[in-house]
Design a protein around this motif. Sequence first.
Motif, PDB file in Angstrom:
ATOM      1  N   THR A 167       0.848  -1.204   0.000  1.00 46.01           N
ATOM      2  CA  THR A 167       0.000   0.000   0.000  1.00 46.01           C
ATOM      3  C   THR A 167       0.885   1.257   0.000  1.00 46.01           C
ATOM      4  N   ARG A 214       1.498   1.045  -5.558  1.00 42.85           N
ATOM      5  CA  ARG A 214       1.101   1.669  -4.287  1.00 42.85           C
ATOM      6  C   ARG A 214       0.080   2.790  -4.513  1.00 42.85           C
ATOM      7  N   THR A 217      -4.189   3.526  -0.323  1.00 38.29           N
ATOM      8  CA  THR A 217      -3.659   3.737   1.031  1.00 38.29           C
ATOM      9  C   THR A 217      -3.945   2.511   1.904  1.00 38.29           C
ATOM     10  N   ALA A 218      -3.330   2.485   3.074  1.00 40.06           N
ATOM     11  CA  ALA A 218      -3.503   1.335   3.974  1.00 40.06           C
ATOM     12  C   ALA A 218      -4.974   1.149   4.341  1.00 40.06           C
TER      13      ALA A 218
END
Length: 373
Positions: A167, A214, A217-218
Amino acid sequence: MSQHSAENPVKIAIIGAGAVSHYHHVPGINIDPRATLVAACDTSTELLEQRKKDWGVAKTTTSVEEICTDPEVDAVIIATPNFTHREISLLASQNGKHVMAEKPLGLNAGEVREMYHSARDNKVVHMTAFTYRFAPSMRYLRSLLKSGQLGEPRHFRSQRFLDWPETSWGWRQYKDKAGAGDLFDMTIHRIDFARDLLGPIKSVCGAVAQFTKRDVTADGKPCPPSEVDDWSSLIGEFECGAVGVWEGTTLAKGYHRNGFGHEWAEINGSEGSAVYQLHEPNTILLGKTGDDLHPVTVPEEFLTPEGSPRTTDMGEAATIFRYDLIWEFVSAICEGREAVPSYYEGLMAQIVADSVLESHEKRAWVDIPNEPV
Ligand SMILES: NC(=O)c1ccc[n+]([C@@H]2O[C@H](COP(=O)([O-])OP(=O)(O)OC[C@H]3O[C@@H](n4cnc5c(N)ncnc54)[C@H](O)[C@@H]3O)[C@@H](O)[C@H]2O)c1
């Protein structure tokens, strides 16, 4: 010699109240009786409110200028994203504040040279936060090498393998904010300690690569994709005649190791080999010809810096040596000497790291120019 002591501690302000300040620098200040945390600065007021509670720091501000012109501040720690280091460091050193800045010192060697010259010419103590020099087994390895016990150094080898989620890295994945990815975040430390062990690097041939976008986001939100490398490598020749091989990646599945990942750095000398590993920093692997590498406990004198109140039972071994950076910074201020590693070392590592990118782009070896101190 400065007037600082436990009765008149060095008054430190943190600029950038994020992860590294919380995990390394504030604990380092808290155990050093010659230092006190007087202020914290961050662009996030929400984080500053949290840090008031976490750190018990009375003064907080979003203004870097306020910190750098505050007569109640002797020294600043710059732990903000890479693209902000230059401006903050120039302001601090021009105002006579001692500076310890996180690595990479800047986005490129041009920025770092300006930071170094300003700190040097304003006669403040300047230090680069090259953490892994301070690991006990690294300090012991250095002593074995410098005292000739490994013989003539021939090969240096470094592996830093992390198993990170795929991420977003936030600011770390954009060129204008970070400069580069794994190369400037991770491999630059290993360039620094290789130079510390073996002296100047003469020439490098480097390569970087990116495997992941990536772009999430997380917490699952879309974001602009990464622009930086997640794998970096170089081979190099040292002026002393030794050669080096470095590899770093954040995509090494199965290398989590309690979050510390895999780190291996070794010297093969004419008389023996010695290995440093991050996850076991109080042990070194040693071997002479015909041996198998075997673990040896790092001797007491290398476990903590001389005079430091840090003890080996303060927490996880792979974490607590990071507090020693503050011990060195404050010692340099109190003793009126240069800090080790200084901004000059940060500049030399940056020149090598920039040369890795240049080499990759040109598909050619790049010679490292001399840099006046
Ligand atoms: N030496 C090491 O082992 C090590 C480890 C981690 C990070 N780092 C370095 O430390 C620096 C910070 O990394 P981090 O992981 O703590 O990042 P982070 O994102 O957790 O924290 C950075 C903080 O700086 C604040 N900030 C941003 N711009 C600012 C500005 N102009 N003025 C004041 N505050 C500002 C942000 O709000 C954030 O709270 C980076 O340069 C990174 O490379 C070094």
